[in-house]
Write a protein that holds these residues in place. Structure first.
Motif, mmCIF file in Angstrom:
data_model
loop_
_atom_site.group_PDB
_atom_site.id
_atom_site.type_symbol
_atom_site.label_atom_id
_atom_site.label_comp_id
_atom_site.label_asym_id
_atom_site.label_seq_id
_atom_site.Cartn_x
_atom_site.Cartn_y
_atom_site.Cartn_z
ATOM 1 N N UNK A 68 1.466 -0.080 12.886
ATOM 2 C CA UNK A 68 1.097 -1.133 12.009
ATOM 3 C C UNK A 68 1.438 -2.582 12.678
ATOM 4 N N UNK A 69 2.198 -2.528 13.210
ATOM 5 C CA UNK A 69 2.538 -3.864 14.052
ATOM 6 C C UNK A 69 1.471 -4.028 15.069
ATOM 7 N N UNK A 70 1.077 -3.075 15.658
ATOM 8 C CA UNK A 70 0.070 -3.199 16.620
ATOM 9 C C UNK A 70 -1.558 -3.394 15.911
ATOM 10 N N UNK A 71 -1.558 -2.858 14.908
ATOM 11 C CA UNK A 71 -2.874 -3.052 13.992
ATOM 12 C C UNK A 71 -2.929 -4.480 13.310
ATOM 13 N N UNK A 72 -1.769 -4.886 12.872
ATOM 14 C CA UNK A 72 -1.682 -5.725 12.002
ATOM 15 C C UNK A 72 -1.818 -5.348 10.393
ATOM 16 N N UNK A 73 -1.135 -6.022 9.646
ATOM 17 C CA UNK A 73 -1.026 -5.636 8.228
ATOM 18 C C UNK A 73 -2.147 -6.189 7.537
ATOM 19 N N UNK A 75 -4.192 -4.703 5.734
ATOM 20 C CA UNK A 75 -4.663 -4.115 4.494
ATOM 21 C C UNK A 75 -5.825 -3.120 4.656
ATOM 22 N N UNK A 76 -6.251 -2.698 5.744
ATOM 23 C CA UNK A 76 -7.431 -1.664 5.908
ATOM 24 C C UNK A 76 -6.754 -0.410 5.501
ATOM 25 N N UNK A 77 -7.653 0.484 5.665
ATOM 26 C CA UNK A 77 -7.243 2.004 4.817
ATOM 27 C C UNK A 77 -6.382 2.731 5.782
ATOM 28 N N UNK A 78 -6.506 2.556 7.114
ATOM 29 C CA UNK A 78 -5.707 2.938 8.036
ATOM 30 C C UNK A 78 -4.325 2.458 8.161
ATOM 31 N N UNK A 79 -4.274 1.229 7.860
ATOM 32 C CA UNK A 79 -2.776 0.606 7.734
ATOM 33 C C UNK A 79 -2.121 0.824 6.640
ATOM 34 N N UNK A 80 -3.081 0.963 5.492
ATOM 35 C CA UNK A 80 -2.622 1.429 4.150
ATOM 36 C C UNK A 80 -1.920 2.546 4.174
ATOM 37 N N UNK A 81 -2.519 3.819 4.885
ATOM 38 C CA UNK A 81 -2.081 5.001 4.838
ATOM 39 C C UNK A 81 -0.858 5.036 5.662
ATOM 40 N N UNK A 82 -0.495 4.357 6.618
ATOM 41 C CA UNK A 82 0.896 4.472 7.492
ATOM 42 C C UNK A 82 1.540 3.734 6.592
#
Length: 100
Positions: A68-73, A75-82
């Motif tokens: 998440x830190x790498x993707x950024x928070x 709120x996209x689906x991938x981040x939200x699943x994590x």
């Protein structure tokens, strides 16, 4: 209880302080970010016995938070699943710690 929409700030508010206290760490020693929470969880994992499931949960959640830190928070689906997975994992870990 885990929810369907989760933010890093919610995870920090819900879990950082209580987990740190139960383990004997200080939550404010860690940055209030996904990476900071991941570092806290890795330090907490080092404090529990190697046979303890809680340590495994902390490491799993830390790996997801690092992603998440790498993707950024954002709120996209991938981040939200994590984030939802981290919430669920930390809920279980914290519950187990409180029973000890």
């Amino acid at each position: 209880m885990p929810t369907s929409t989760v933010t890093v700030d919610q995870l920090i508010a819900e879990y950082a302080g209580p987990i740190a206290e139960l383990i004997g760490l200080t939550a404010t020693d860690y940055e209030a970010s996904a990476g900071g929470l991941a570092n806290l969880l890795l330090a907490a994992a080092d404090e529990v016995t190697s046979l303890d499931q809680v340590g495994d949960w902390f490491r799993e959640a830390a790996a997801d938070l690092t992603a998440v830190d790498r993707l950024g928070d954002s709120g996209d689906q991938r981040t939200q699943r994590l984030l939802v997975r981290v919430d669920s994992t930390l809920y279980e870990a914290k519950s187990d710690l409180e029973l000890c």
